[in-house]
Scaffold this motif. Structure first.
Motif, PDB file in Angstrom:
ATOM      1  N   ALA A  34       0.825  -1.207   0.000  1.00  0.00           N
ATOM      2  CA  ALA A  34       0.000   0.000   0.000  1.00  0.00           C
ATOM      3  C   ALA A  34       0.860   1.259   0.000  1.00  0.00           C
ATOM      4  O   ALA A  34       0.553   2.231  -0.703  1.00  0.00           O
ATOM      5  N   VAL A  35       1.929   1.258   0.793  1.00  0.00           N
ATOM      6  CA  VAL A  35       2.821   2.420   0.804  1.00  0.00           C
ATOM      7  C   VAL A  35       3.488   2.594  -0.554  1.00  0.00           C
ATOM      8  O   VAL A  35       3.594   3.710  -1.080  1.00  0.00           O
ATOM      9  N   ALA A  36       3.947   1.499  -1.130  1.00  0.00           N
ATOM     10  CA  ALA A  36       4.633   1.578  -2.425  1.00  0.00           C
ATOM     11  C   ALA A  36       3.678   1.874  -3.570  1.00  0.00           C
ATOM     12  O   ALA A  36       4.104   2.325  -4.639  1.00  0.00           O
ATOM     13  N   GLY A  37       2.372   1.633  -3.358  1.00  0.00           N
ATOM     14  CA  GLY A  37       1.405   1.876  -4.422  1.00  0.00           C
ATOM     15  C   GLY A  37       1.426   0.809  -5.492  1.00  0.00           C
ATOM     16  O   GLY A  37       1.305   1.105  -6.684  1.00  0.00           O
ATOM     17  N   ARG A  38       1.545  -0.444  -5.094  1.00  0.00           N
ATOM     18  CA  ARG A  38       1.704  -1.539  -6.055  1.00  0.00           C
ATOM     19  C   ARG A  38       0.535  -1.642  -7.020  1.00  0.00           C
ATOM     20  O   ARG A  38       0.724  -1.951  -8.211  1.00  0.00           O
ATOM     21  N   THR A  39      -0.684  -1.362  -6.561  1.00  0.00           N
ATOM     22  CA  THR A  39      -1.862  -1.547  -7.413  1.00  0.00           C
ATOM     23  C   THR A  39      -2.314  -0.265  -8.096  1.00  0.00           C
ATOM     24  O   THR A  39      -3.338  -0.261  -8.786  1.00  0.00           O
ATOM     25  N   ILE A  40      -1.562   0.824  -7.917  1.00  0.00           N
ATOM     26  CA  ILE A  40      -1.946   2.096  -8.527  1.00  0.00           C
ATOM     27  C   ILE A  40      -1.596   2.090 -10.013  1.00  0.00           C
ATOM     28  O   ILE A  40      -0.522   1.627 -10.418  1.00  0.00           O
ATOM     29  N   ASP A  41      -2.501   2.613 -10.831  1.00  0.00           N
ATOM     30  CA  ASP A  41      -2.271   2.639 -12.275  1.00  0.00           C
ATOM     31  C   ASP A  41      -1.259   3.706 -12.679  1.00  0.00           C
ATOM     32  O   ASP A  41      -0.474   3.515 -13.605  1.00  0.00           O
ATOM     33  N   ASP A  42      -1.288   4.850 -12.002  1.00  0.00           N
ATOM     34  CA  ASP A  42      -0.407   5.969 -12.344  1.00  0.00           C
ATOM     35  C   ASP A  42       1.013   5.670 -11.850  1.00  0.00           C
ATOM     36  O   ASP A  42       1.285   5.646 -10.656  1.00  0.00           O
ATOM     37  N   GLU A  43       1.933   5.435 -12.791  1.00  0.00           N
ATOM     38  CA  GLU A  43       3.306   5.090 -12.429  1.00  0.00           C
ATOM     39  C   GLU A  43       3.989   6.198 -11.647  1.00  0.00           C
ATOM     40  O   GLU A  43       4.862   5.936 -10.816  1.00  0.00           O
ATOM     41  N   ASP A  44       3.616   7.449 -11.903  1.00  0.00           N
ATOM     42  CA  ASP A  44       4.260   8.568 -11.212  1.00  0.00           C
ATOM     43  C   ASP A  44       3.920   8.615  -9.728  1.00  0.00           C
ATOM     44  O   ASP A  44       4.628   9.250  -8.937  1.00  0.00           O
ATOM     45  N   MET A  45       2.827   7.966  -9.338  1.00  0.00           N
ATOM     46  CA  MET A  45       2.426   7.976  -7.943  1.00  0.00           C
ATOM     47  C   MET A  45       3.036   6.819  -7.147  1.00  0.00           C
ATOM     48  O   MET A  45       2.930   6.783  -5.922  1.00  0.00           O
ATOM     49  N   LYS A  46       3.694   5.912  -7.831  1.00  0.00           N
ATOM     50  CA  LYS A  46       4.293   4.772  -7.139  1.00  0.00           C
ATOM     51  C   LYS A  46       5.653   5.159  -6.550  1.00  0.00           C
ATOM     52  O   LYS A  46       6.374   5.982  -7.104  1.00  0.00           O
TER      53      LYS A  46
END
Length: 501
Positions: A81-93
């Motif tokens: 969740a911290v790393a943003g593994r499931t986020i679509d926007d690569e810039d937010m990871k």
């Protein structure tokens, strides 16, 4: 840079504290999953979830996770969740860097799973790198350890054996300093054959360390350890070592809650006098040096030294200091001051100059463990040693081969059985076993009453000042004692008679 454990990070994210009165009874895994829900923005729109996430992670862009092999499902979910593994926007990871060794995965019984490090490359499209240099142990210890762990299946480091670090590779002999000064072992890993029984094994283990102590100028027992598969095997080791005058510590004898100690409360109260201040290490040392010195203030000073490693010459706000000491107090152990006796699970992440590993129980996996778990556990125990390693055995050992260029098999040297001390049994009481009501049963005029009054700073023989809370328990339970035989009972009745029962 923010440095914390997974649980500490989760508590910061949800606004919980290690410094609160209920910190010891918190559901830490529940707090981790609440942090995951907030990071993922459950129940929020996409825009609201993204805004909440950015607020929570405070603009961080890089995250390093150490000991990744030891994480369980809750920690895995938090890191993802911290790393943003499931986020679509690569810039937010976040850029995620994880370090772990599957050969040292030993906490499966507690929920940790090596599968998370094995699937890391797939989860994050990551590139693996192999860190194979050992900066701790001698070449003989490293090579013997490689031989042991090579028997494990499905290892991630196949073809990447651990080696001695490059700086020591050319000039350091295989047995280290003992290659020249130990006429028996010459720095090799010793496989010591001893008679069966925990008591004789204990004698052989301590005797081997005594032999090495005579060879080493400036020998320090606080840099030595004896490691076993279970705690039961260590009781005879403690008895024999104490009979020899050797300082001994048991790693399972936990300290009382440091956060609740009087000295810690005094320390925290003093730095809290002005919450707007920022304090450095020197300021904190001034505070603790003004307190009456004992083992607990010395332990607080060790905490300040640990803080100094993080902040150097910097300064920290008072609220952040209180939180830091709350977290530190939860896990503080204090410095080692003698021969340390422990199980292999407790030895994880520690190192010692000289180590002896007891025999027994290594071939049996615990509940929820795979077949190779005991081998990995033994490998962890072996790799704690810097200078010397001795392994006790009765007959063939479960993992260590009988011979080799880096292994010496020999019979252990034992003293005359008539000189052995009697067996002892050790029982460390906890607070549930302390009977504090007994003083109320003593006769009037007993010298204990005066001692209690002096300890509490009270001069009235019928009033015990700060200790009065103790006697509320007497009255509320309505224990029947003769008035004439108990002045404490009379004081308790007088003080609490008007309170609801």
């Amino acid at each position: 840079m923010t440095v914390s454990t997974c649980h500490a990070m989760a508590m910061r994210l949800v606004g919980a504290s290690f410094a609160g009165s209920q910190a010891e009874s918190r559901d830490f895994d529940g707090i981790v999953m609440e942090a995951v829900r907030q990071l993922n923005g459950e129940g929020l729109s996409k825009a609201e979830a993204e805004a909440q996430r950015e607020t929570l992670i405070q603009g961080y862009r890089w995250i390093l996770v150490d000991e990744y092999r030891d994480i369980g499902p809750e920690e895995y979910a938090l890191i993802a969740a911290v790393a943003g593994r499931t986020i679509d926007d690569e810039d937010m990871k976040l850029s995620l860097f994880a370090v772990g060794d599957d050969d040292q995965n030993i906490y499966a019984f507690a929920g940790a799973s090596v599968k998370f490090i094995r699937q890391f490359e797939q989860d994050y499209r990551a590139k693996p790198e192999f860190l194979i240099e050992n900066y701790r142990s001698t070449r003989h210890i490293i090579e013997a350890s490689n031989t042991v762990i090579a028997g494990a299946v499905e290892r991630m480091k196949l073809g990447h054996d651990i080696t001695i670090d490059r700086k020591r590779r050319k000039n350091s002999p295989g047995g280290g300093v003992l290659e020249a000064c130990d006429p028996v072992g010459h720095g090799r890993v010793q496989l010591l054959q001893c008679p069966p029984g925990d008591r004789m094994q204990a004698v052989a283990a301590v005797s081997e360390l005594q032999r090495l102590a005579e060879l080493q100028p400036g020998w320090n027992w606080s840099r030595t350890a004896i490691i076993a598969r279970n705690w039961r095997q260590l009781a005879p080791v403690r008895a024999f070592a104490e009979a020899q005058g050797i300082p001994v510590e048991m790693a399972n004898e936990s300290l009382p809650s440091l956060w609740r100690l009087r000295e810690m409360r005094q320390f925290i109260d003093r730095i809290r006098r002005d919450r707007t201040r920022v304090l450095g290490v020197t300021d904190l040392l001034d505070v603790v040096n003004d307190m009456q010195r004992n083992r607990w203030t010395d332990l607080i000073a060790e905490g300040i030294a640990a803080l100094a490693q993080e902040i150097g010459t910097g300064q920290v706000s008072v609220p952040d200091l209180v939180e830091w000491f709350g977290e530190w107090a939860r896990d503080a152990r204090g410095e080692q001051r003698g021969l340390l006796l422990m199980t292999a699970h407790r030895a994880k992440a520690l190192e010692f100059d000289d180590v002896v590993i007891l025999n027994g129980g290594w071939e049996r996996p615990s509940r929820n463990e795979d077949f190779d778990a005991p081998r990995r556990l033994f490998y962890v125990a072996m790799t704690r040693a810097r200078r010397s390693l001795a392994v006790m055995t009765q007959g063939p050992h479960a993992f260590v081969p009988a011979n080799g260029d880096n292994i010496l098999r020999r019979h252990a040297t034992l003293p005359d059985a008539r000189d052995l001390p009697p067996d002892r049994t050790y029982l460390m009481p906890d607070m549930s076993q302390v009977f504090i009501d007994w003083s109320g049963r003593l006769r009037s005029g007993d010298r204990l009453f005066g001692a209690c009054s002096r300890a509490s700073g009270c001069t009235c023989p019928r009033s015990l000042g700060p200790t009065r809370g103790l006697f509320a328990r007497f009255w509320k339970t309505r224990t029947r004692w003769p008035r004439s035989s108990c002045r404490f009972w009379w004081c308790a009745r007088r003080r609490f008679a008007r309170r609801p029962r």
